[in-house]
Design a protein around this motif. Structure first.
Motif, mmCIF file in Angstrom:
data_model
loop_
_atom_site.group_PDB
_atom_site.id
_atom_site.type_symbol
_atom_site.label_atom_id
_atom_site.label_comp_id
_atom_site.label_asym_id
_atom_site.label_seq_id
_atom_site.Cartn_x
_atom_site.Cartn_y
_atom_site.Cartn_z
ATOM 1 N N TRP A 169 1.148 -1.371 -0.084
ATOM 2 C CA TRP A 169 0.058 -0.108 0.178
ATOM 3 C C TRP A 169 0.708 1.172 -0.014
ATOM 4 O O TRP A 169 2.049 1.331 0.624
ATOM 5 C CB TRP A 169 -0.992 0.207 1.304
ATOM 6 C CG TRP A 169 -1.971 -0.906 1.380
ATOM 7 C CD1 TRP A 169 -2.457 -1.923 0.229
ATOM 8 C CD2 TRP A 169 -2.953 -1.160 2.315
ATOM 9 N NE1 TRP A 169 -3.370 -2.409 0.587
ATOM 10 C CE2 TRP A 169 -3.944 -2.029 1.791
ATOM 11 C CE3 TRP A 169 -3.179 -0.499 3.470
ATOM 12 C CZ2 TRP A 169 -4.817 -2.620 2.664
ATOM 13 C CZ3 TRP A 169 -4.438 -0.879 4.119
ATOM 14 C CH2 TRP A 169 -5.207 -1.880 3.825
ATOM 15 N N ARG A 170 0.419 2.353 -0.463
ATOM 16 C CA ARG A 170 1.011 3.662 -0.483
ATOM 17 C C ARG A 170 0.454 4.483 0.809
ATOM 18 O O ARG A 170 -0.414 3.835 1.372
ATOM 19 C CB ARG A 170 0.575 4.323 -1.902
ATOM 20 C CG ARG A 170 0.970 3.986 -3.085
ATOM 21 C CD ARG A 170 1.120 4.730 -4.119
ATOM 22 N NE ARG A 170 1.380 4.254 -5.584
ATOM 23 C CZ ARG A 170 2.551 4.296 -6.003
ATOM 24 N NH1 ARG A 170 3.506 4.790 -5.325
ATOM 25 N NH2 ARG A 170 2.789 3.873 -6.946
ATOM 26 N N GLY A 171 0.976 5.403 1.116
ATOM 27 C CA GLY A 171 0.715 6.070 2.413
ATOM 28 C C GLY A 171 -0.691 6.298 2.501
ATOM 29 O O GLY A 171 -1.177 6.146 3.669
ATOM 30 N N PRO A 172 -1.648 6.996 1.637
ATOM 31 C CA PRO A 172 -2.833 7.337 1.769
ATOM 32 C C PRO A 172 -3.644 6.156 2.267
ATOM 33 O O PRO A 172 -4.572 6.314 3.048
ATOM 34 C CB PRO A 172 -3.264 7.999 0.581
ATOM 35 C CG PRO A 172 -2.018 8.485 -0.230
ATOM 36 C CD PRO A 172 -0.935 7.348 0.145
ATOM 37 N N LYS A 173 -3.599 5.083 1.461
ATOM 38 C CA LYS A 173 -4.243 3.830 2.197
ATOM 39 C C LYS A 173 -4.079 3.483 3.485
ATOM 40 O O LYS A 173 -4.806 3.062 4.145
ATOM 41 C CB LYS A 173 -4.078 2.831 1.117
ATOM 42 C CG LYS A 173 -4.997 1.802 1.213
ATOM 43 C CD LYS A 173 -5.295 0.892 -0.055
ATOM 44 C CE LYS A 173 -6.507 -0.250 -0.205
ATOM 45 N NZ LYS A 173 -6.378 -1.073 -1.075
ATOM 46 N N LYS A 174 -2.648 3.519 3.773
ATOM 47 C CA LYS A 174 -2.249 3.083 5.186
ATOM 48 C C LYS A 174 -3.011 4.111 6.289
ATOM 49 O O LYS A 174 -3.431 3.546 7.327
ATOM 50 C CB LYS A 174 -0.796 3.345 5.400
ATOM 51 C CG LYS A 174 0.084 2.363 4.730
ATOM 52 C CD LYS A 174 1.310 2.547 4.819
ATOM 53 C CE LYS A 174 2.330 1.584 4.246
ATOM 54 N NZ LYS A 174 3.684 1.942 4.596
ATOM 55 N N ASN A 175 -2.876 5.573 5.707
ATOM 56 C CA ASN A 175 -3.633 6.498 6.912
ATOM 57 C C ASN A 175 -5.091 6.135 7.041
ATOM 58 O O ASN A 175 -5.364 6.449 8.128
ATOM 59 C CB ASN A 175 -3.242 7.909 6.096
ATOM 60 C CG ASN A 175 -1.728 8.111 6.095
ATOM 61 O OD1 ASN A 175 -0.996 7.853 6.664
ATOM 62 N ND2 ASN A 175 -1.416 8.910 5.037
ATOM 63 N N GLY A 176 -5.577 5.714 5.883
ATOM 64 C CA GLY A 176 -7.087 5.428 5.743
ATOM 65 C C GLY A 176 -7.374 4.411 6.831
ATOM 66 O O GLY A 176 -8.438 4.556 7.496
ATOM 67 N N LEU A 177 -6.788 3.239 6.860
ATOM 68 C CA LEU A 177 -6.891 2.198 7.739
ATOM 69 C C LEU A 177 -6.680 2.582 9.287
ATOM 70 O O LEU A 177 -7.425 2.254 10.191
ATOM 71 C CB LEU A 177 -5.989 0.982 7.473
ATOM 72 C CG LEU A 177 -6.241 -0.215 8.356
ATOM 73 C CD1 LEU A 177 -7.662 -0.746 8.060
ATOM 74 C CD2 LEU A 177 -5.020 -1.295 7.785
ATOM 75 N N ILE A 178 -5.824 3.575 9.621
ATOM 76 C CA ILE A 178 -5.286 3.921 10.847
ATOM 77 C C ILE A 178 -6.633 4.592 11.309
ATOM 78 O O ILE A 178 -6.854 4.764 12.643
ATOM 79 C CB ILE A 178 -3.916 4.780 10.833
ATOM 80 C CG1 ILE A 178 -2.846 3.653 10.463
ATOM 81 C CG2 ILE A 178 -3.792 5.344 12.194
ATOM 82 C CD1 ILE A 178 -1.481 4.622 10.356
ATOM 83 N N LYS A 179 -7.028 5.583 10.601
ATOM 84 C CA LYS A 179 -8.217 6.305 10.839
ATOM 85 C C LYS A 179 -9.531 5.431 11.303
ATOM 86 O O LYS A 179 -9.856 5.683 12.173
ATOM 87 C CB LYS A 179 -8.565 7.273 9.845
ATOM 88 C CG LYS A 179 -9.932 8.201 10.083
ATOM 89 C CD LYS A 179 -10.545 8.760 8.865
ATOM 90 C CE LYS A 179 -9.505 9.860 8.347
ATOM 91 N NZ LYS A 179 -10.256 10.799 7.322
ATOM 92 N N GLN A 180 -9.660 4.153 10.423
ATOM 93 C CA GLN A 180 -10.774 3.143 10.839
ATOM 94 C C GLN A 180 -10.375 2.558 12.191
ATOM 95 O O GLN A 180 -11.419 2.414 12.788
ATOM 96 C CB GLN A 180 -10.899 2.187 9.618
ATOM 97 C CG GLN A 180 -11.694 2.801 8.157
ATOM 98 C CD GLN A 180 -11.795 1.638 7.615
ATOM 99 O OE1 GLN A 180 -11.067 1.365 6.683
ATOM 100 N NE2 GLN A 180 -13.072 1.322 7.615
ATOM 101 N N PHE A 181 -9.153 2.334 12.397
ATOM 102 C CA PHE A 181 -8.765 1.698 13.751
ATOM 103 C C PHE A 181 -9.308 2.640 14.744
ATOM 104 O O PHE A 181 -9.614 2.159 15.845
ATOM 105 C CB PHE A 181 -7.451 1.361 13.766
ATOM 106 C CG PHE A 181 -7.143 0.058 12.955
ATOM 107 C CD1 PHE A 181 -7.802 -0.619 12.433
ATOM 108 C CD2 PHE A 181 -5.686 -0.297 13.115
ATOM 109 C CE1 PHE A 181 -7.511 -1.779 11.661
ATOM 110 C CE2 PHE A 181 -5.114 -1.090 12.192
ATOM 111 C CZ PHE A 181 -6.116 -1.946 11.663
#
Length: 347
Positions: A169-181
């Motif tokens: 994954w690139r950064g934005p997708k990682k960031n999106g998952l962390i937000k979901q967590f």
């Protein structure tokens, strides 16, 4: 040399405040005096007059993430949020996170959560013995996996179809998952939320800091090993914390020496030519929480998803970890005698 104590410049401050902002697609190169297409002044500054990108920059989204109030509300019942950082890979961040979680969870009246933000290398579920579990969803959001009655876990590992699937994954997708967590997980009432992070000072760290800023981060535990190669990156992590406004609760020196489980002989595997973690803490005026020896049985306990505190309570590594926990609790401002069961706050 000690990390810079200077205030971050506008570009750094903007990245720290808005790590998820996507750079606009420009139609021409940025001019010499451009304030930056992601800045608050983009498209409106005097230097933007006549620039072909002016309208694009002016219409780009600005300001804080609209989901921040939702995250703050979701975490309102979490008392203490602690980051585990290093900057260097392989120093034992995840291992220490798990040991801290087990130590806090030895008190049945304490509820602990562990959030694994190492998206590409999630190891927390394995270490806590819940690797094969999956996430359950409801109208209220995602349910964390409970490794114990008072120890909850959330990791991308629970979302993978196969255990060995790579996360590319690139950064934005990682960031999106962390937000979901943080936004979608029903953490409930927690005494501690421990956030395990990957090496570095990049996407995941910026996201966690931004998302948790309004709900207040208690601080960070910085992990290192004794040798200067590790300390080089740890200094950068400390600089990141200072620029991002994250309080450093203390430094832990992991793998300080090797204690033979048989003959109890001590050997320094990683030589501390420049003073190790203790020397770095003294140099920078940061609390030193303690040194933890390299004990193969810690790795064995993690491989089997067992508590090292329960399996080897009389080992020198266990006693050292208890000392680290005691120091951390004191830095938070809590009473170790009240929080930790008898014998678990010894140094």
């Amino acid at each position: 040399m000690a990390p810079s104590l200077e205030a971050p410049d506008d570009a750094v401050r903007d990245v720290l405040a808005n790590p998820l902002k996507k750079k606009p697609d420009l139609v021409a190169p940025e001019p010499e005096h451009c304030p930056g297409p992601e800045s608050e002044q983009a498209g409106t500054a005097d230097s933007c007059a006549g620039c072909p990108n002016q309208q694009i920059c002016a219409s780009a989204p600005k300001g804080p993430d609209p989901d921040l109030p939702l995250i703050t509300a979701r975490l309102a019942d979490v008392k203490h949020k602690i980051l585990v950082l290093s900057g260097k890979g392989g120093v034992g961040k995840s291992t220490l996170t798990v040991q801290l979680a087990h130590a806090f969870a030895t008190n049945p009246d304490t509820t602990v959560g562990v959030m694994d933000t190492d998206i590409c290398g999630p190891s927390i579920p394995k270490m806590l013995g819940v690797e094969t579990e999956t996430i359950h969803t409801s109208n209220a959001g995602w349910e964390p996996v409970w490794a114990m009655d008072n120890l909850a876990v959330m990791s991308i590992q629970f979302l993978l179809p196969n255990r060995d699937d790579a996360i590319i994954w690139r950064g934005p997708k990682k960031n999106g998952l962390i937000k979901q967590f943080l936004k979608d997980v029903q953490w409930g009432e927690l005494d501690f939320l421990l956030v395990d992070t990957p090496p570095g000072t990049s996407d995941e760290h910026l996201s966690v800091n931004t998302f948790l800023k309004e709900s207040k981060i208690e601080g960070a535990v910085v992990v290192t090993t004794p040798q200067e190669v590790a300390l080089l990156d740890v200094r950068k992590e400390i600089d990141f914390c200072r620029k991002a406004g994250i309080r450093i609760l203390g430094i832990v020196e992991n793998m300080s020496l090797f204690v033979c489980p048989g003959c109890k002989h001590e050997s320094k595997i990683f030589l501390d030519h420049t003073g190790g973690g203790r020397g770095l803490a003294e140099e920078l005026g940061i609390p030193f929480l303690g040194s933890v020896p390299l004990d193969p049985r810690i790795g064995i306990a993690c491989d089997y998803g067992e508590s090292f505190f329960d399996s080897f309570p009389d080992s020198s590594a266990c006693k050292a970890l208890k000392g680290v926990v005691k120091g951390l609790v004191e830095q938070i401002g809590l009473d170790p005698e009240v929080l930790l069961p008898e014998g678990d706050g010894s140094s």
